[in-house]
Design a protein around this motif. Structure first.
Motif, PDB file in Angstrom:
ATOM      1  N   ALA A  71       0.812  -1.225   0.000  1.00 15.78           N
ATOM      2  CA  ALA A  71       0.000   0.000   0.000  1.00 15.78           C
ATOM      3  C   ALA A  71       0.839   1.265   0.000  1.00 15.78           C
ATOM      4  O   ALA A  71       0.439   2.290   0.551  1.00 15.78           O
ATOM      5  CB  ALA A  71      -0.973   0.007   1.178  1.00 15.78           C
ATOM      6  N   ARG A  72       2.014   1.188  -0.617  1.00 17.83           N
ATOM      7  CA  ARG A  72       2.868   2.364  -0.728  1.00 17.83           C
ATOM      8  C   ARG A  72       2.814   2.931  -2.141  1.00 17.83           C
ATOM      9  O   ARG A  72       2.807   2.179  -3.123  1.00 17.83           O
ATOM     10  CB  ARG A  72       4.313   2.011  -0.370  1.00 17.83           C
ATOM     11  N   VAL A  73       2.768   4.241  -2.244  1.00 17.76           N
ATOM     12  CA  VAL A  73       2.910   4.904  -3.538  1.00 17.76           C
ATOM     13  C   VAL A  73       4.370   4.765  -3.980  1.00 17.76           C
ATOM     14  O   VAL A  73       5.289   4.900  -3.162  1.00 17.76           O
ATOM     15  CB  VAL A  73       2.518   6.392  -3.441  1.00 17.76           C
ATOM     16  N   VAL A  74       4.576   4.464  -5.261  1.00 13.39           N
ATOM     17  CA  VAL A  74       5.918   4.222  -5.775  1.00 13.39           C
ATOM     18  C   VAL A  74       6.178   5.107  -6.986  1.00 13.39           C
ATOM     19  O   VAL A  74       5.419   5.090  -7.954  1.00 13.39           O
ATOM     20  CB  VAL A  74       6.127   2.743  -6.173  1.00 13.39           C
ATOM     21  N   ALA A  96       8.008  13.586  -2.585  1.00 15.97           N
ATOM     22  CA  ALA A  96       7.405  14.549  -1.660  1.00 15.97           C
ATOM     23  C   ALA A  96       6.052  15.020  -2.178  1.00 15.97           C
ATOM     24  O   ALA A  96       5.092  15.181  -1.401  1.00 15.97           O
ATOM     25  CB  ALA A  96       8.346  15.739  -1.468  1.00 15.97           C
ATOM     26  N   MET A  97       5.951  15.206  -3.494  1.00 20.55           N
ATOM     27  CA  MET A  97       4.719  15.722  -4.083  1.00 20.55           C
ATOM     28  C   MET A  97       3.565  14.727  -3.997  1.00 20.55           C
ATOM     29  O   MET A  97       2.399  15.122  -3.879  1.00 20.55           O
ATOM     30  CB  MET A  97       4.963  16.110  -5.542  1.00 20.55           C
ATOM     31  N   VAL A  98       3.857  13.425  -4.073  1.00 21.04           N
ATOM     32  CA  VAL A  98       2.776  12.431  -4.050  1.00 21.04           C
ATOM     33  C   VAL A  98       2.547  11.846  -2.662  1.00 21.04           C
ATOM     34  O   VAL A  98       1.655  11.024  -2.475  1.00 21.04           O
ATOM     35  CB  VAL A  98       3.052  11.275  -5.047  1.00 21.04           C
ATOM     36  N   SER A  99       3.334  12.260  -1.678  1.00 22.45           N
ATOM     37  CA  SER A  99       3.242  11.668  -0.339  1.00 22.45           C
ATOM     38  C   SER A  99       1.902  11.918   0.336  1.00 22.45           C
ATOM     39  O   SER A  99       1.523  11.182   1.251  1.00 22.45           O
ATOM     40  CB  SER A  99       4.373  12.196   0.552  1.00 22.45           C
ATOM     41  N   SER A 100       1.174  12.930  -0.104  1.00 24.87           N
ATOM     42  CA  SER A 100      -0.104  13.253   0.537  1.00 24.87           C
ATOM     43  C   SER A 100      -1.311  12.695  -0.215  1.00 24.87           C
ATOM     44  O   SER A 100      -2.454  12.981   0.147  1.00 24.87           O
ATOM     45  CB  SER A 100      -0.252  14.774   0.658  1.00 24.87           C
ATOM     46  N   LEU A 101      -1.074  11.890  -1.244  1.00 20.35           N
ATOM     47  CA  LEU A 101      -2.192  11.317  -1.995  1.00 20.35           C
ATOM     48  C   LEU A 101      -3.058  10.453  -1.086  1.00 20.35           C
ATOM     49  O   LEU A 101      -2.567   9.682  -0.268  1.00 20.35           O
ATOM     50  CB  LEU A 101      -1.674  10.464  -3.153  1.00 20.35           C
ATOM     51  N   GLY A 141       1.017   5.443   3.667  1.00 15.57           N
ATOM     52  CA  GLY A 141       1.615   6.747   3.952  1.00 15.57           C
ATOM     53  C   GLY A 141       3.070   6.848   3.557  1.00 15.57           C
ATOM     54  O   GLY A 141       3.649   7.933   3.570  1.00 15.57           O
ATOM     55  N   ASP A 142       3.692   5.732   3.216  1.00 15.93           N
ATOM     56  CA  ASP A 142       5.090   5.726   2.784  1.00 15.93           C
ATOM     57  C   ASP A 142       5.180   5.860   1.266  1.00 15.93           C
ATOM     58  O   ASP A 142       4.233   5.521   0.546  1.00 15.93           O
ATOM     59  CB  ASP A 142       5.795   4.437   3.215  1.00 15.93           C
ATOM     60  N   VAL A 143       6.328   6.309   0.795  1.00 14.57           N
ATOM     61  CA  VAL A 143       6.584   6.428  -0.644  1.00 14.57           C
ATOM     62  C   VAL A 143       7.901   5.733  -0.972  1.00 14.57           C
ATOM     63  O   VAL A 143       8.906   5.946  -0.283  1.00 14.57           O
ATOM     64  CB  VAL A 143       6.658   7.908  -1.100  1.00 14.57           C
ATOM     65  N   ALA A 211       5.078  -3.386  11.407  1.00 16.42           N
ATOM     66  CA  ALA A 211       4.513  -3.780  12.695  1.00 16.42           C
ATOM     67  C   ALA A 211       4.278  -2.563  13.583  1.00 16.42           C
ATOM     68  O   ALA A 211       3.273  -2.473  14.283  1.00 16.42           O
ATOM     69  CB  ALA A 211       5.436  -4.776  13.387  1.00 16.42           C
ATOM     70  N   ALA A 212       5.213  -1.614  13.539  1.00 15.15           N
ATOM     71  CA  ALA A 212       5.049  -0.393  14.330  1.00 15.15           C
ATOM     72  C   ALA A 212       3.848   0.407  13.845  1.00 15.15           C
ATOM     73  O   ALA A 212       3.088   0.952  14.652  1.00 15.15           O
ATOM     74  CB  ALA A 212       6.324   0.449  14.247  1.00 15.15           C
ATOM     75  N   ARG A 213       3.656   0.465  12.526  1.00  9.72           N
ATOM     76  CA  ARG A 213       2.501   1.186  11.987  1.00  9.72           C
ATOM     77  C   ARG A 213       1.207   0.495  12.388  1.00  9.72           C
ATOM     78  O   ARG A 213       0.204   1.136  12.679  1.00  9.72           O
ATOM     79  CB  ARG A 213       2.604   1.293  10.465  1.00  9.72           C
ATOM     80  N   THR A 214       1.226  -0.834  12.370  1.00  4.68           N
ATOM     81  CA  THR A 214       0.032  -1.581  12.746  1.00  4.68           C
ATOM     82  C   THR A 214      -0.364  -1.269  14.175  1.00  4.68           C
ATOM     83  O   THR A 214      -1.537  -1.052  14.489  1.00  4.68           O
ATOM     84  CB  THR A 214       0.275  -3.092  12.589  1.00  4.68           C
ATOM     85  N   ALA A 215       0.625  -1.244  15.067  1.00  2.00           N
ATOM     86  CA  ALA A 215       0.335  -0.988  16.473  1.00  2.00           C
ATOM     87  C   ALA A 215      -0.255   0.401  16.683  1.00  2.00           C
ATOM     88  O   ALA A 215      -1.122   0.597  17.524  1.00  2.00           O
ATOM     89  CB  ALA A 215       1.611  -1.146  17.298  1.00  2.00           C
ATOM     90  N   SER A 216       0.215   1.363  15.893  1.00  4.36           N
ATOM     91  CA  SER A 216      -0.244   2.740  16.087  1.00  4.36           C
ATOM     92  C   SER A 216      -1.533   3.048  15.352  1.00  4.36           C
ATOM     93  O   SER A 216      -2.302   3.907  15.773  1.00  4.36           O
ATOM     94  CB  SER A 216       0.845   3.720  15.634  1.00  4.36           C
ATOM     95  N   SER A 217      -1.804   2.338  14.244  1.00  5.24           N
ATOM     96  CA  SER A 217      -2.966   2.678  13.426  1.00  5.24           C
ATOM     97  C   SER A 217      -4.127   1.719  13.584  1.00  5.24           C
ATOM     98  O   SER A 217      -5.249   2.031  13.203  1.00  5.24           O
ATOM     99  CB  SER A 217      -2.570   2.698  11.938  1.00  5.24           C
TER     100      SER A 217
END
Length: 343
Positions: A71-74, A96-101, A141-143, A211-217
């Motif tokens: 689920a990362r934009v590439v 940086a430009m697509v990071s907020s999609l 949220g990652d690119v 795993a860290a993202r899973t715990a927080s989200s």
């Protein structure tokens, strides 16, 4: 490394040629071919746009914009030159430009892409994306950045190594080397960064970050390894882990009726007969009235045949994955069947 033709008597070197000498253009040829065959450089990518340029206040365009299985934009940048130009700096700006999609914006971008390159699939963008992302409609949220070039100068490789090791940015460098053999052009596609020897370590770090993202989200991004004779599987997303264990249990002699007893009824279905292809679709649609509208939720390309019946497993699992895997393991004919979360 040189490319060689091997005969019974000798190894004959096949020298590289170059794209310019062969009349191969960056956008018209390389970009078009990779757009339609992106798995040649990375099997985890789905192209959602070509020449993407929806940037306010900028006329720059991304060669290929993709989504990966995590689920990362590439951002994929392409050059046919042997030094790579300033593609690393360009790609950082684009990232940086697509990071907020958002997911809805990605769907809109993908639909416009399908309308241009595959009109028969127009209107299927959202479903294609959710299927690709293992039944989720949320971006990580990652690119990522993938640089594809005929060569990379020291400035680029030094910059990429610094960014990946110091700031943990996910940047891959792929080198394309053409070779002419008679009237054919052979393309050697080699990953330079990260080195193949270091890729397993890189993947472990990536899984730890997930795993860290899973715990927080609260989102379930887990992958699983299925361990049964004769070997372990690679790390698998939820849907594929369930299917893999079901297939291995059935191959070990566990009847599908027994497997169905431990899987929720809405996630495994059957129809009489040994069915494949159009016959499978027709028979399941007749038996299950809503099947035709929800066909994307089933592994129709992986039917399981057992005692003159055909079974389909759902590909939508969510948070029921681990409990279902637990129940399936209990059906195993011996203790060599297990699973574990990928590190």
């Amino acid at each position: 490394m040189a490319l060689f033709e091997m005969t019974a008597d000798a190894l004959q070197a096949i020298p590289p040629t170059d794209f310019t000498a062969e009349g191969i253009w960056e956008r018209r040829d390389l970009q078009r071919l990779l757009r339609d065959n992106i798995a040649a450089v990375d099997e985890s990518l789905l192209v959602i746009a070509e020449e993407f340029g929806d940037f306010e206040g900028s006329d720059r365009r991304i060669d290929l914009l993709c989504i990966d299985r995590d689920a990362r934009v590439v951002v994929v940048e392409l050059k046919r030159t042997y030094h790579g130009g300033h593609m690393d700096l360009q790609a950082l700006r684009y990232a940086a430009m697509v990071s907020s999609l958002t997911f809805d914006q990605v769907v809109d971008v993908f639909e416009r892409h399908l309308a241009r390159v595959s009109p028969d699939r127009q209107g299927q963008g959202r479903q294609t994306l959710t299927d690709w992302l293992d039944d989720t409609d949320e971006l990580s949220g990652d690119v990522r950045i993938v640089l594809v070039s005929a060569g990379f100068g020291a400035e680029i490789t030094t910059t990429v190594l610094w960014l990946t090791t110091t700031y943990a940015l996910d940047i891959t460098c792929i080198r394309l080397t053409p070779h002419r053999v008679d009237d054919r052009i052979l393309l050697d596609i080699t990953q330079l960064i990260p080195l193949s020897e270091a890729e397993e370590f890189t993947i472990r770090l990536r899984h730890r970050e997930q795993a860290a993202r899973t715990a927080s989200s609260g989102r379930d991004w887990a992958q699983y390894v299925i361990a049964t004779p004769p070997e372990e599987s690679k790390p698998l997303r939820k849907r594929w882990a369930i299917l893999e264990l079901v297939q291995r249990l059935h191959s070990a002699g566990v009847p599908m009726t027994a497997i169905a007893d431990v899987i929720p009824g809405s996630r495994i279905i059957s129809a009489p007969g040994i069915l494949d292809g159009p016959d499978l679709i027709e028979q399941f649609t007749q038996k299950y009235k809503s099947f035709g509208n929800n066909i994307h939720k089933w592994f129709t390309d992986h039917p399981i045949h057992d005692h003159d019946a055909t079974w389909l497993v759902s590909n939508a699992w969510g948070r029921q994955t681990a409990p279902t895997l637990d129940r399936l393991v209990e059906l195993a004919p011996n203790q060599d069947f297990s699973y574990r979360a990928a590190p």
